[in-house]
Design a protein around this motif. Structure first.
Motif, PDB file in Angstrom:
ATOM      1  N   LEU A 154       0.843  -1.196   0.000  1.00 27.99           N
ATOM      2  CA  LEU A 154       0.000   0.000   0.000  1.00 27.99           C
ATOM      3  C   LEU A 154       0.876   1.242   0.000  1.00 27.99           C
ATOM      4  CD1 LEU A 154      -2.784  -1.004   2.565  1.00 27.99           C
ATOM      5  CD2 LEU A 154      -2.843  -1.158   0.074  1.00 27.99           C
ATOM      6  N   ASP A 155       0.383   2.280  -0.578  1.00 32.17           N
ATOM      7  CA  ASP A 155       1.148   3.525  -0.692  1.00 32.17           C
ATOM      8  C   ASP A 155       1.001   4.348   0.588  1.00 32.17           C
ATOM      9  OD1 ASP A 155       2.732   5.490  -1.784  1.00 32.17           O
ATOM     10  OD2 ASP A 155       1.053   6.490  -2.781  1.00 32.17           O
ATOM     11  N   ILE A 156       1.550   3.822   1.670  1.00 30.14           N
ATOM     12  CA  ILE A 156       1.531   4.517   2.955  1.00 30.14           C
ATOM     13  C   ILE A 156       2.983   4.613   3.410  1.00 30.14           C
ATOM     14  CG2 ILE A 156       0.699   4.525   5.330  1.00 30.14           C
ATOM     15  CD1 ILE A 156      -1.573   2.683   4.396  1.00 30.14           C
ATOM     16  N   SER A 157       3.589   5.742   3.158  1.00 28.28           N
ATOM     17  CA  SER A 157       4.992   5.883   3.537  1.00 28.28           C
ATOM     18  C   SER A 157       5.146   6.711   4.807  1.00 28.28           C
ATOM     19  CB  SER A 157       5.786   6.529   2.407  1.00 28.28           C
ATOM     20  OG  SER A 157       5.224   7.777   2.078  1.00 28.28           O
ATOM     21  N   VAL A 158       4.126   7.519   5.110  1.00 29.50           N
ATOM     22  CA  VAL A 158       4.175   8.383   6.289  1.00 29.50           C
ATOM     23  C   VAL A 158       3.023   8.001   7.213  1.00 29.50           C
ATOM     24  CG1 VAL A 158       4.039  10.749   7.132  1.00 29.50           C
ATOM     25  CG2 VAL A 158       5.231  10.266   4.998  1.00 29.50           C
ATOM     26  N   CYS A 159       3.338   7.874   8.487  1.00 31.40           N
ATOM     27  CA  CYS A 159       2.342   7.540   9.496  1.00 31.40           C
ATOM     28  C   CYS A 159       2.057   8.791  10.327  1.00 31.40           C
ATOM     29  CB  CYS A 159       2.861   6.420  10.392  1.00 31.40           C
ATOM     30  SG  CYS A 159       1.737   5.990  11.720  1.00 31.40           S
ATOM     31  N   SER A 160       0.790   9.090  10.498  1.00 31.71           N
ATOM     32  CA  SER A 160       0.391  10.229  11.337  1.00 31.71           C
ATOM     33  C   SER A 160       0.061   9.750  12.746  1.00 31.71           C
ATOM     34  CB  SER A 160      -0.814  10.931  10.718  1.00 31.71           C
ATOM     35  OG  SER A 160      -0.524  11.372   9.430  1.00 31.71           O
ATOM     36  N   CYS A 161       0.869   8.861  13.248  1.00 27.97           N
ATOM     37  CA  CYS A 161       0.626   8.231  14.547  1.00 27.97           C
ATOM     38  C   CYS A 161       0.555   9.244  15.691  1.00 27.97           C
ATOM     39  CB  CYS A 161       1.733   7.233  14.878  1.00 27.97           C
ATOM     40  SG  CYS A 161       2.142   6.137  13.560  1.00 27.97           S
ATOM     41  N   LEU A 162       1.358  10.276  15.596  1.00 32.86           N
ATOM     42  CA  LEU A 162       1.412  11.289  16.644  1.00 32.86           C
ATOM     43  C   LEU A 162       0.668  12.548  16.226  1.00 32.86           C
ATOM     44  CD1 LEU A 162       5.138  10.821  17.680  1.00 32.86           C
ATOM     45  CD2 LEU A 162       3.117   9.922  18.811  1.00 32.86           C
ATOM     46  N   GLY A 163      -0.287  12.389  15.341  1.00 30.93           N
ATOM     47  CA  GLY A 163      -1.071  13.509  14.866  1.00 30.93           C
ATOM     48  C   GLY A 163      -0.562  13.993  13.520  1.00 30.93           C
ATOM     49  N   PRO A 164      -1.338  14.852  12.879  1.00 30.30           N
ATOM     50  CA  PRO A 164      -0.994  15.289  11.525  1.00 30.30           C
ATOM     51  C   PRO A 164       0.236  16.197  11.442  1.00 30.30           C
ATOM     52  CG  PRO A 164      -2.935  16.447  12.321  1.00 30.30           C
ATOM     53  CD  PRO A 164      -2.601  15.415  13.347  1.00 30.30           C
ATOM     54  N   LYS A 165       0.625  16.808  12.543  1.00 30.38           N
ATOM     55  CA  LYS A 165       1.764  17.732  12.508  1.00 30.38           C
ATOM     56  C   LYS A 165       3.107  17.005  12.529  1.00 30.38           C
ATOM     57  CE  LYS A 165      -0.756  21.540  14.493  1.00 30.38           C
ATOM     58  NZ  LYS A 165      -0.886  22.488  15.574  1.00 30.38           N
ATOM     59  N   ILE A 166       3.099  15.760  13.006  1.00 28.18           N
ATOM     60  CA  ILE A 166       4.339  14.984  13.072  1.00 28.18           C
ATOM     61  C   ILE A 166       4.180  13.761  12.183  1.00 28.18           C
ATOM     62  CG2 ILE A 166       5.920  13.676  14.524  1.00 28.18           C
ATOM     63  CD1 ILE A 166       5.121  15.420  16.851  1.00 28.18           C
ATOM     64  N   GLY A 167       4.727  13.834  10.991  1.00 29.77           N
ATOM     65  CA  GLY A 167       4.672  12.699  10.087  1.00 29.77           C
ATOM     66  C   GLY A 167       5.931  11.859  10.223  1.00 29.77           C
ATOM     67  N   LEU A 168       5.746  10.632  10.630  1.00 25.39           N
ATOM     68  CA  LEU A 168       6.882   9.715  10.761  1.00 25.39           C
ATOM     69  C   LEU A 168       6.879   8.749   9.591  1.00 25.39           C
ATOM     70  CD1 LEU A 168       6.457   8.717  14.509  1.00 25.39           C
ATOM     71  CD2 LEU A 168       8.191  10.227  13.575  1.00 25.39           C
TER      72      LEU A 168
END
Length: 175
Positions: free
Chosen positions: A110-124
């Motif tokens: 799947l095309d998910i390279s960034v996780c917004s686990c800590l909210g939208p301001k911190i993309g991991l």
């Protein structure tokens, strides 16, 4: 033999309480921060959950709506040291669900390279968020196994009994 038992007693008495306290605070703070950040943007969270294509639409909406509040609640319980083993267990299950979703997305391409686990301001990056998840999982397992009575509500509210059936004193300090 005496040296080994002395080291074990030292670890149990002086090191373990601080490791447990730090574990509680780290997990709790991460969950509180992540939950508060997600509460402000629940619709974005639901969109992120739907990208993983694991849950059906209505269940993804329910999960995305409830998740931030559960994270804040678990974080507060862990920071306060209330129901530590239970809150660590639920936190661990939650983190396992995150790990399964991320690994599943990677395997399925799947095309998910960034996780917004800590909210939208911190993309991991997905890989970095997986590392964080495994560290949190290790800390929750530690808390499940050893608990945390040091500076906790559990130690104030519940008096444990020793092997003789008599109540032992509360442990506010590790010595």
């Amino acid at each position: 033999m005496d040296e080994v038992s002395t080291k074990g007693k030292f670890f149990r008495r002086f090191v373990r309480p601080y490791v447990s306290l730090i574990s509680r605070l780290v997990i709790g703070d991460i969950f509180i921060y992540a939950g508060i950040a997600k509460i402000q943007t629940i619709s974005l969270l639901i969109d992120e959950i739907e990208k993983y294509r694991i849950l059906p639409g209505s269940l993804a909406v329910a999960y995305g709506t409830v998740l931030p509040y559960v994270e804040v609640l678990l974080g507060v319980l862990l920071v306060l040291g209330a129901a530590t083993r239970v809150s660590a267990s639920v936190s661990g299950l939650l983190v396992v669900s995150f790990i399964i979703a991320k690994i599943s997305a990677m395997i399925r391409g799947l095309d998910i390279s960034v996780c917004s686990c800590l909210g939208p301001k911190i993309g991991l990056l997905l890989v970095h968020s997986l590392v964080i998840d495994f560290v949190i999982l290790a800390l929750t397992i530690y808390l499940i196994l050893y608990g945390s009575e040091f500076f906790s509500l559990d130690s104030l509210l519940f008096v444990r009994k020793n092997g003789t059936g008599r109540a032992r004193t509360r442990k506010y300090l590790p010595f």
